[in-house]
Scaffold this motif. Sequence first.
Motif, PDB file in Angstrom:
ATOM      1  N   PHE A  40       0.836  -1.208   0.000  1.00 48.23           N
ATOM      2  CA  PHE A  40       0.000   0.000   0.000  1.00 48.23           C
ATOM      3  C   PHE A  40       0.867   1.254   0.000  1.00 48.23           C
ATOM      4  O   PHE A  40       1.920   1.293   0.640  1.00 48.23           O
ATOM      5  CB  PHE A  40      -0.903   0.039   1.240  1.00 48.23           C
ATOM      6  N   GLU A  41       0.395   2.286  -0.718  1.00 46.68           N
ATOM      7  CA  GLU A  41       1.026   3.608  -0.709  1.00 46.68           C
ATOM      8  C   GLU A  41      -0.044   4.673  -0.509  1.00 46.68           C
ATOM      9  O   GLU A  41      -1.124   4.595  -1.098  1.00 46.68           O
ATOM     10  CB  GLU A  41       1.711   3.907  -2.047  1.00 46.68           C
ATOM     11  N   LEU A  42       0.267   5.648   0.308  1.00 43.41           N
ATOM     12  CA  LEU A  42      -0.559   6.838   0.466  1.00 43.41           C
ATOM     13  C   LEU A  42       0.083   7.910  -0.407  1.00 43.41           C
ATOM     14  O   LEU A  42       1.308   8.056  -0.406  1.00 43.41           O
ATOM     15  CB  LEU A  42      -0.578   7.273   1.932  1.00 43.41           C
ATOM     16  N   PHE A  43      -0.724   8.670  -1.174  1.00 43.64           N
ATOM     17  CA  PHE A  43      -0.140   9.681  -2.051  1.00 43.64           C
ATOM     18  C   PHE A  43      -0.975  10.954  -2.072  1.00 43.64           C
ATOM     19  O   PHE A  43      -2.132  10.970  -1.673  1.00 43.64           O
ATOM     20  CB  PHE A  43       0.028   9.143  -3.479  1.00 43.64           C
ATOM     21  N   ALA A  44      -0.333  12.010  -2.547  1.00 43.06           N
ATOM     22  CA  ALA A  44      -0.998  13.288  -2.802  1.00 43.06           C
ATOM     23  C   ALA A  44      -0.753  13.629  -4.270  1.00 43.06           C
ATOM     24  O   ALA A  44       0.198  13.128  -4.874  1.00 43.06           O
ATOM     25  CB  ALA A  44      -0.436  14.378  -1.903  1.00 43.06           C
ATOM     26  N   ARG A  45      -1.615  14.448  -4.828  1.00 40.86           N
ATOM     27  CA  ARG A  45      -1.412  14.958  -6.186  1.00 40.86           C
ATOM     28  C   ARG A  45      -1.515  16.473  -6.136  1.00 40.86           C
ATOM     29  O   ARG A  45      -2.470  17.019  -5.604  1.00 40.86           O
ATOM     30  CB  ARG A  45      -2.461  14.413  -7.140  1.00 40.86           C
ATOM     31  N   LEU A  46      -0.539  17.137  -6.732  1.00 42.47           N
ATOM     32  CA  LEU A  46      -0.520  18.593  -6.809  1.00 42.47           C
ATOM     33  C   LEU A  46      -0.163  18.960  -8.239  1.00 42.47           C
ATOM     34  O   LEU A  46       0.860  18.500  -8.753  1.00 42.47           O
ATOM     35  CB  LEU A  46       0.520  19.176  -5.849  1.00 42.47           C
ATOM     36  N   GLY A  47      -0.996  19.761  -8.891  1.00 40.65           N
ATOM     37  CA  GLY A  47      -0.692  20.107 -10.275  1.00 40.65           C
ATOM     38  C   GLY A  47      -1.675  21.070 -10.889  1.00 40.65           C
ATOM     39  O   GLY A  47      -2.323  21.854 -10.204  1.00 40.65           O
ATOM     40  N   TRP A  48      -1.783  20.982 -12.210  1.00 39.17           N
ATOM     41  CA  TRP A  48      -2.607  21.881 -12.993  1.00 39.17           C
ATOM     42  C   TRP A  48      -3.470  21.049 -13.924  1.00 39.17           C
ATOM     43  O   TRP A  48      -2.981  20.121 -14.557  1.00 39.17           O
ATOM     44  CB  TRP A  48      -1.709  22.806 -13.804  1.00 39.17           C
TER      45      TRP A  48
END
Length: 107
Positions: A40-48
């Motif tokens: 398992f991986e926890l992730f964030a997404r930041l972008g356009w």
Amino acid sequence: MLAGGVQDDNVETPFGSVNVDLKHTYGAFLKPKMDLGQNFELFARLGWAKTKIDAGGGSDSESDFAYGVGLQYSFSPKAYVTGGYMNLYDKDGVQVDGWNIGVGYKF
């Protein structure tokens, strides 16, 4: 990232109800992640993201800062399933956000 809408919405305006439909959105994101173990991986997404919306017979396409969080599970070193929440657009009283699921394969 490339996505399409699966559900439209009705928005009440002073002129009556307007049907709003997400046609598509695409964007580029940074994806910081944290290994939780057990595949398992926890992730964030930041972008356009650029989003196209049809509303009341007309359409518009706009870009905005986009962000999200999610969880990924790897079935193997190359195949995975992912799910999370994304906010793709939030301007002028219009918000495009929601839950998402996906599958992926690393080449």
